[in-house]
Scaffold this motif. Structure first.
Motif, short mmCIF file in Angstrom:
data_model
loop_
_atom_site.label_atom_id
_atom_site.label_comp_id
_atom_site.label_asym_id
_atom_site.label_seq_id
_atom_site.Cartn_x
_atom_site.Cartn_y
_atom_site.Cartn_z
N ASP A 52 57.80 59.14 8.57
CA ASP A 52 58.56 58.06 7.95
C ASP A 52 59.07 58.46 6.57
O ASP A 52 60.21 58.15 6.21
CB ASP A 52 57.73 56.78 7.86
N ALA A 53 58.24 59.16 5.80
CA ALA A 53 58.65 59.61 4.47
C ALA A 53 59.78 60.64 4.57
O ALA A 53 60.73 60.61 3.78
CB ALA A 53 57.46 60.21 3.72
N LEU A 54 59.69 61.53 5.54
CA LEU A 54 60.72 62.54 5.75
C LEU A 54 62.06 61.88 6.10
O LEU A 54 63.09 62.18 5.51
CB LEU A 54 60.29 63.51 6.85
N VAL A 55 62.04 60.96 7.06
CA VAL A 55 63.25 60.27 7.49
C VAL A 55 63.84 59.45 6.35
O VAL A 55 65.05 59.47 6.10
CB VAL A 55 62.98 59.39 8.73
N LYS A 56 62.98 58.74 5.62
CA LYS A 56 63.44 57.92 4.50
C LYS A 56 64.13 58.79 3.44
O LYS A 56 65.18 58.43 2.92
CB LYS A 56 62.25 57.18 3.89
N ASP A 57 63.56 59.94 3.15
CA ASP A 57 64.13 60.83 2.14
C ASP A 57 65.49 61.36 2.58
O ASP A 57 66.44 61.39 1.79
CB ASP A 57 63.17 61.99 1.87
N ILE A 58 65.60 61.76 3.85
CA ILE A 58 66.87 62.29 4.35
C ILE A 58 67.94 61.20 4.36
O ILE A 58 69.08 61.43 3.96
CB ILE A 58 66.70 62.90 5.75
N LYS A 59 67.57 60.00 4.79
CA LYS A 59 68.54 58.91 4.82
C LYS A 59 68.99 58.51 3.41
O LYS A 59 70.13 58.13 3.20
CB LYS A 59 67.98 57.71 5.57
#
Length: 184
Positions: A52-59
């Motif tokens: 979730d942290a990875l996806v949030k950062d990319i978005k």
């Protein structure tokens, strides 16, 4: 031991535990570090937090890793149900992205996302980091060796196309010692 040393279960992030106030900004997780850790044996709930942290950062910020890290980021996103985000990285033409390279160059991978127009150094044919191509063949088209394969005697075909993705289909052919393997 990596998780024990660097993972803060309270915050759900990886960080440098030796950092002390006054030594500059705290260095927290990067996209590359997050993707690398997803191959570690984190408990399922913690893996979900990291993904979730990875996806949030990319978005929020776009692709924030270089050509080395993208090798781990793309498959990690796909593996944990975010193929749409991985395909977004592959098809974006905004800087910095892989699509930006293709729109502004010769169709090769560059050493640096911005190319070498304004830099003294920088290769515009840096295939040693050809992992985006590997991702397209293995994860998107789904052509890979089976775990017990010898010289392509057994293969696995598992395309990773998802509904409503940035691409509507895929065609790929890989030349092997046993002949061509094609998927459409």
């Amino acid at each position: 031991s990596f998780v024990q040393l660097y993972y803060d279960t309270g915050r759900g992030i990886f960080y440098d535990p030796k950092w002390v106030t006054g030594n500059g900004p705290e260095v927290l997780q990067t996209e590359q570090a997050l993707a690398l850790t997803l191959d570690l044996d984190l408990p399922v709930a913690e893996t979900t937090r990291v993904v979730d942290a990875l996806v949030k950062d990319i978005k929020a910020h776009g692709l924030g890793t270089g050509m080395v890290g993208v090798k781990y980021v793309l498959p990690a996103l796909a593996r944990f149900g975010h193929m749409d985000v991985a395909l977004g990285i592959m098809t974006s033409t905004e800087y910095p992205s892989l699509g930006y390279m293709l729109e502004n160059g010769e169709g090769t991978l560059w050493e640096r996302y911005e190319g070498s127009q304004h830099a003294i150094h920088g290769s515009r044919n840096h295939i040693m980091l050809g992992s985006p191509g590997q991702f397209l063949y293995q994860t998107v088209a789904g052509i890979s060796l089976s775990n017990d394969a010898f010289a392509w005697d057994t293969i696995s075909i598992r395309p990773g196309i998802v509904a409503n993705s940035a691409i509507g289909g895929v065609e790929a052919t890989v030349g092997t010692v046993r002949g061509a393997v094609s998927v459409a």
